[in-house]
Design a protein around this motif. Structure first.
Motif, PDB file in Angstrom:
ATOM      1  N   UNK A  89      20.919  84.128  26.924  1.00 56.30           N
ATOM      2  CA  UNK A  89      19.588  84.360  26.683  1.00 56.30           C
ATOM      3  C   UNK A  89      18.940  82.758  26.897  1.00 56.30           C
ATOM      4  N   UNK A  90      17.719  83.304  27.788  1.00 56.58           N
ATOM      5  CA  UNK A  90      17.010  82.059  28.114  1.00 56.58           C
ATOM      6  C   UNK A  90      15.865  81.578  27.122  1.00 56.58           C
ATOM      7  N   UNK A  91      16.309  81.219  26.063  1.00 59.49           N
ATOM      8  CA  UNK A  91      15.466  80.523  25.062  1.00 59.49           C
ATOM      9  C   UNK A  91      15.531  79.069  25.581  1.00 59.49           C
ATOM     10  N   UNK A  92      14.391  78.873  26.279  1.00 61.95           N
ATOM     11  CA  UNK A  92      14.234  77.350  27.063  1.00 61.95           C
ATOM     12  C   UNK A  92      13.944  76.206  26.222  1.00 61.95           C
ATOM     13  N   UNK A  93      14.240  76.424  24.843  1.00 63.03           N
ATOM     14  CA  UNK A  93      13.904  75.664  23.922  1.00 63.03           C
ATOM     15  C   UNK A  93      15.006  75.123  23.169  1.00 63.03           C
ATOM     16  N   UNK A  94      16.129  75.739  22.959  1.00 63.97           N
ATOM     17  CA  UNK A  94      16.949  75.734  22.162  1.00 63.97           C
ATOM     18  C   UNK A  94      17.783  74.017  22.133  1.00 63.97           C
ATOM     19  N   UNK A  95      18.007  73.557  23.251  1.00 62.32           N
ATOM     20  CA  UNK A  95      18.491  72.288  23.600  1.00 62.32           C
ATOM     21  C   UNK A  95      17.217  71.291  23.589  1.00 62.32           C
ATOM     22  N   UNK A  96      16.395  71.578  24.214  1.00 67.87           N
ATOM     23  CA  UNK A  96      15.159  70.634  24.240  1.00 67.87           C
ATOM     24  C   UNK A  96      14.720  70.218  22.858  1.00 67.87           C
ATOM     25  N   UNK A  97      14.750  71.158  21.811  1.00 67.79           N
ATOM     26  CA  UNK A  97      14.212  70.795  20.529  1.00 67.79           C
ATOM     27  C   UNK A  97      15.140  69.846  19.598  1.00 67.79           C
ATOM     28  N   UNK A  98      16.284  70.004  19.906  1.00 72.08           N
ATOM     29  CA  UNK A  98      17.198  69.028  19.028  1.00 72.08           C
ATOM     30  C   UNK A  98      17.762  67.641  19.901  1.00 72.08           C
ATOM     31  N   UNK A  99      17.498  67.935  21.254  1.00 69.95           N
ATOM     32  CA  UNK A  99      17.953  66.610  22.058  1.00 69.95           C
ATOM     33  C   UNK A  99      17.340  65.440  21.741  1.00 69.95           C
ATOM     34  N   UNK A 100      16.024  65.379  21.614  1.00 64.12           N
ATOM     35  CA  UNK A 100      15.169  64.297  21.131  1.00 64.12           C
ATOM     36  C   UNK A 100      15.759  63.374  19.681  1.00 64.12           C
ATOM     37  N   UNK A 101      16.180  64.492  18.961  1.00 64.06           N
ATOM     38  CA  UNK A 101      16.856  64.019  17.499  1.00 64.06           C
ATOM     39  C   UNK A 101      18.164  63.275  17.799  1.00 64.06           C
ATOM     40  N   UNK A 102      18.824  63.941  18.572  1.00 68.33           N
ATOM     41  CA  UNK A 102      20.265  63.389  19.011  1.00 68.33           C
ATOM     42  C   UNK A 102      19.957  61.992  19.686  1.00 68.33           C
ATOM     43  N   UNK A 103      18.966  61.926  20.558  1.00 69.99           N
ATOM     44  CA  UNK A 103      18.957  60.566  21.288  1.00 69.99           C
ATOM     45  C   UNK A 103      18.469  59.427  20.111  1.00 69.99           C
ATOM     46  N   UNK A 104      17.597  59.886  19.388  1.00 66.19           N
ATOM     47  CA  UNK A 104      16.872  58.866  18.231  1.00 66.19           C
ATOM     48  C   UNK A 104      18.069  58.380  17.481  1.00 66.19           C
ATOM     49  N   UNK A 105      18.945  59.474  16.824  1.00 71.18           N
ATOM     50  CA  UNK A 105      20.136  59.111  16.008  1.00 71.18           C
ATOM     51  C   UNK A 105      21.031  58.316  16.801  1.00 71.18           C
ATOM     52  N   UNK A 106      21.387  58.365  18.074  1.00 68.14           N
ATOM     53  CA  UNK A 106      22.310  57.710  18.872  1.00 68.14           C
ATOM     54  C   UNK A 106      21.757  56.155  18.957  1.00 68.14           C
ATOM     55  N   UNK A 107      20.408  55.923  19.218  1.00 66.69           N
ATOM     56  CA  UNK A 107      20.002  54.577  19.303  1.00 66.69           C
ATOM     57  C   UNK A 107      19.833  53.841  18.050  1.00 66.69           C
ATOM     58  N   UNK A 108      19.490  54.657  16.768  1.00 66.27           N
ATOM     59  CA  UNK A 108      19.575  54.045  15.645  1.00 66.27           C
ATOM     60  C   UNK A 108      20.974  53.572  15.168  1.00 66.27           C
ATOM     61  N   UNK A 109      22.041  54.467  15.564  1.00 64.79           N
ATOM     62  CA  UNK A 109      23.499  54.054  15.428  1.00 64.79           C
ATOM     63  C   UNK A 109      23.853  52.905  16.195  1.00 64.79           C
ATOM     64  N   UNK A 110      23.505  52.842  17.340  1.00 64.92           N
ATOM     65  CA  UNK A 110      23.632  51.448  18.151  1.00 64.92           C
ATOM     66  C   UNK A 110      23.111  50.257  17.598  1.00 64.92           C
ATOM     67  N   UNK A 111      21.721  50.564  16.999  1.00 61.80           N
ATOM     68  CA  UNK A 111      21.013  49.119  16.408  1.00 61.80           C
ATOM     69  C   UNK A 111      21.629  48.831  15.414  1.00 61.80           C
ATOM     70  N   UNK A 112      22.087  49.892  14.381  1.00 62.25           N
ATOM     71  CA  UNK A 112      22.784  49.520  13.127  1.00 62.25           C
ATOM     72  C   UNK A 112      24.129  49.152  13.282  1.00 62.25           C
ATOM     73  N   UNK A 113      24.779  49.693  14.146  1.00 60.98           N
ATOM     74  CA  UNK A 113      26.292  49.419  14.268  1.00 60.98           C
ATOM     75  C   UNK A 113      26.495  48.814  15.693  1.00 60.98           C
TER      76      UNK A 113
END
Length: 480
Positions: free
Chosen positions: A110-134
Motif C-alpha cells: 500500500x502506497x500510504x506515503x506517510x507511514x514512515x514520514x510521520x514517525x521518522x522525525x520522532x525517531x530522530x528526535x529520540x535518537x538526538x536526545x539519547x545521544x545528548x543524555x547518554x
C-alpha cells in the motif's frame, strides 16, 4: 412459568459471573504481562541500534526478501518486551519500534506515503536526545537512506501480484572509460579508491534490482583487454572482469546495440560476448534477439543502433518486419533503440516516426538510449516510448554532464491469453552518491524528497512540449 423465569435468572447470573471472572482473568493476565516487561539497559540499546541498522540494510539489499521481513518483525517483538518509561533510553526504543512498524506497513503493497514520514522525525528526535543524555552510548545510526531503501524494498515486494511480472530498465552503463579521461576520474581508479567490490556500483539500486523479475541495462562499452581501437573519439573500454558486477547485483540482461561495443573491433566484441557468457548474463543486439520466459510470459528483447547517421526508411522497414515476425498477442516484445541526438531533451522527427511505426507493428514498449540524459516520454495509442533513459552508471561520463537519471519499472500480465501492460513507475536517481556536482563516483543514488521531485519535474518539463507527452509519473517517497 415462574419456574422458567427462575431458571433464566440463574442462567443470567452464571453468565454474568463467568464474564466478570473472564474480565478479571484478562486484566490479571495483562497486568502480569506488563510486570514481565523490563527496563531497557544502555548495553541493550547499543545492541538494538546495531541490529536495526544491519536488518534495514539486509532488507534493502535483498529486495525485501520474506526472510529479511521476518527479521524486522522479530526485532519488533523484541522491542515489545521493554517498558516505555519516561526517559530517553526508553523513548529511543519506543521510537525505533514505531518506525519499524511503519516500515512494515509498506510490505502490504500500500502506497500510504506517510507511514514512515510521520514517525521518522520522532525517531530522530529520540535518537538526538539519547545521544545528548547518554553520550557514552554508541549508536549505529541508520540514515534516512537506510530507511528509504528498506521501505522501498518492502513496498516493491508487497506490490507483487500473482500472474504479473516486473521488469526494471536503466540507461547507459560502462565500467570503464575513454583513454583521455583524467587519471583521478578514470573508472578503475575511482573504483579502487572507494574500496569497490562487485556490488559497489549498484549498491543503492539493489532494493529495485532484487525485487523485480528481470533487470536490464544498456552496456555501452567493449569489455576487453584489447589495445587496438577504432580511430574515433570516445573509445570506451571496460575490464571484462567487471561484468561480474551484474550477477552480483541482480542484473539479468544487457543490451549491446550501440555505437561502442565494437570500439575495439571484432576482437573486442568477441571478448565482450565471452565475458557476459562467462558471468551468465544474457545479451541482445541487432541481429541477436533475446528470448526469455519471465514468469508465465515469453518475452522477446530486440535491440537496434539507430543514430541519425544510421536511420533510413529501409532500416525502419527491417525493424517493423522483425517486430511483426516475433510479436504474438500472448507474448511480450520490447524494443531497445540507441538513437537521437546527444544531450537533446526532446526527440527529433525520425525518432517519433520510427517509434510510432514500431509500436504500430506490435511492439509493447520502446526503451531508448544514447542522448546521455533523460529525454521525453510519449504515450502513443496506450503504449510508451521512453526516448532516453539517460546515463546510469556510466564510466564515460566522468564530469557528470547530466546527473539526473531514473530506473523505469514496467509491469505486465497475461489476461485472456493476451499480454497487457499494468503500469509504469519511475525511480528518480542521481548518477553519483557523493554529492559532487562535477565528478562521478559511478554509484547511482535513488533519491526521495526534493531531489526526487526535481527529477520528476524535469521529466514533466521535457515531455510536455511533445505530442502525447507524459506529464504524470508514479514514484515512491515514504518521506512525503
Amino acid at each position: 412459568m415462574r419456574k422458567h423465569s427462575f431458571i433464566t435468572i440463574i442462567l443470567l447470573f452464571l453468565i454474568l459471573a463467568g464474564c466478570t471472572a473472564n474480565e478479571a482473568s484478562t486484566t490479571e493476565k495483562s497486568e502480569k504481562k506488563a510486570e514481565q516487561k523490563k527496563s531497557i539497559s544502555k548495553n541493550e540499546v547499543e545492541g538494538l541500534s546495531s541490529q536495526s541498522l544491519q536488518i534495514l540494510q539486509n532488507l534493502a539489499s535483498s529486495g525485501g526478501a520474506k526472510e529479511e521481513q521476518k527479521k524486522v518483525n522479530e526485532l519488533i517483538t523484541k522491542l515489545d518486551q521493554y517498558k516505555h518509561e519516561d526517559n530517553s533510553v526508553s523513548d529511543y526504543s519506543k521510537s525505533l519500534r514505531n518506525c519499524l512498524l511503519a516500515l512494515m506497513d509498506y510490505s502490504k503493497g500500500k502506497a500510504d506515503q506517510k507511514a514512515l514520514g510521520k514517525v521518522y522525525p520522532d525517531y530522530v528526535a529520540a535518537m538526538e536526545q539519547l545521544k545528548q543524555d547518554q553520550p557514552e552510548i554508541k549508536l549505529s545510526v541508520p540514515t534516512k537512506y537506510d530507511w528509504f531503501y528498506a521501505a522501498a524494498a518492502a513496498y516493491e515486494q508487497g506490490k507483487k501480484k500473482d500472474g504479473e511480472i516486473t521488469l526494471t530498465f536503466v540507461g547507459d552503463n560502462s565500467f570503464g572509460t575513454y583513454p583521455e579521461t583524467p587519471e583521478h576520474l578514470k573508472f578503475d581508479n575511482v573504483f579502487k579508491a572507494n574500496g569497490g567490490d562487485n556490488q559497489y556500483v549498484f549498491k543503492n539500486s539493489l532494493p529495485w534490482f532484487n525485487s523485480d523479475d528481470f533487470t536490464i541495462i544498456n552496456a555501452e562499452s567493449a569489455f576487453t583487454n584489447e589495445t587496438k581501437a577504432e580511430n574515433k573519439m570516445w573509445r570506451i573500454k571496460s575490464d571484462p572482469a567487471h561484468v561480474a558486477f551484474l550477477p552480483a547485483s541482480g542484473v539479468e540482461a544487457a543490451n549491446l546495440a550501440n555505437n561502442h561495443t565494437r570500439d575495439y573491433f571484432e576482437a573486442g566484441y568477441e571478448d565482450t560476448l565471452e565475458a557476459f557468457a562467462k558471468n551468465k548474463v544474457a545479451v541482445f543486439n541487432d541481429g541477436m534477439p533475446l528470448k526469455k520466459n519471465i514468469g508465465t510470459i515469453e518475452t522477446i528483447f530486440l535491440g537496434y543502433d539507430c543514430r541519425m547517421s544510421q536511420q533510413s526508411p529501409e532500416f525502419l522497414a527491417r525493424i517493423v518486419e522483425e517486430v511483426k515476425q516475433y510479436k504474438r498477442k500472448d507474448n511480450l516484445v520490447i524494443v531497445s533503440m540507441h538513437w537521437g541526438v546527444e544531450y537533446r531533451e526532446t526527440p527529433v522527427d525520425y525518432q517519433t516516426n520510427f517509434g510510432r511505426s514500431i509500436l504500430d507493428a506490435g511492439a509493447d514498449i520502446i526503451m531508448g538510449g544514447h542522448p546521455h540524459r533523460l529525454e521525453s516520454v510519449e504515450k502513443y495509442n496506450g503504449k510508451y516510448i521512453i526516448y532516453s533513459m539517460g546515463d546510469y552508471a556510466f564510466g564515460a561520463d566522468p564530469t557528470l554532464l547530466s546527473r539526473q537519471t531514473a530506473m523505469f519499472r514496467l509491469r505486465f500480465a497475461k489476461e485472456d491469453n493476451t499480454v497487457v501492460m499494468k503500469g509504469l513507475t519511475i525511480v528518480p536517481t542521481l548518477e553519483n552518491s557523493d554529492d559532487s556536482l562535477n565528478e562521478n563516483n559511478y554509484q547511482p543514488l535513488p533519491v526521495f524528497g526534493k531531489e526526487a521531485a526535481d527529477i520528476i519535474n524535469e521529466l514533466i518539463s521535457i515531455s510536455s512540449p511533445i505530442e502525447n507527452g507524459v506529464t504524470e509519473y508514479k514514484y515512491f517517497d515514504p518521506f512525503i
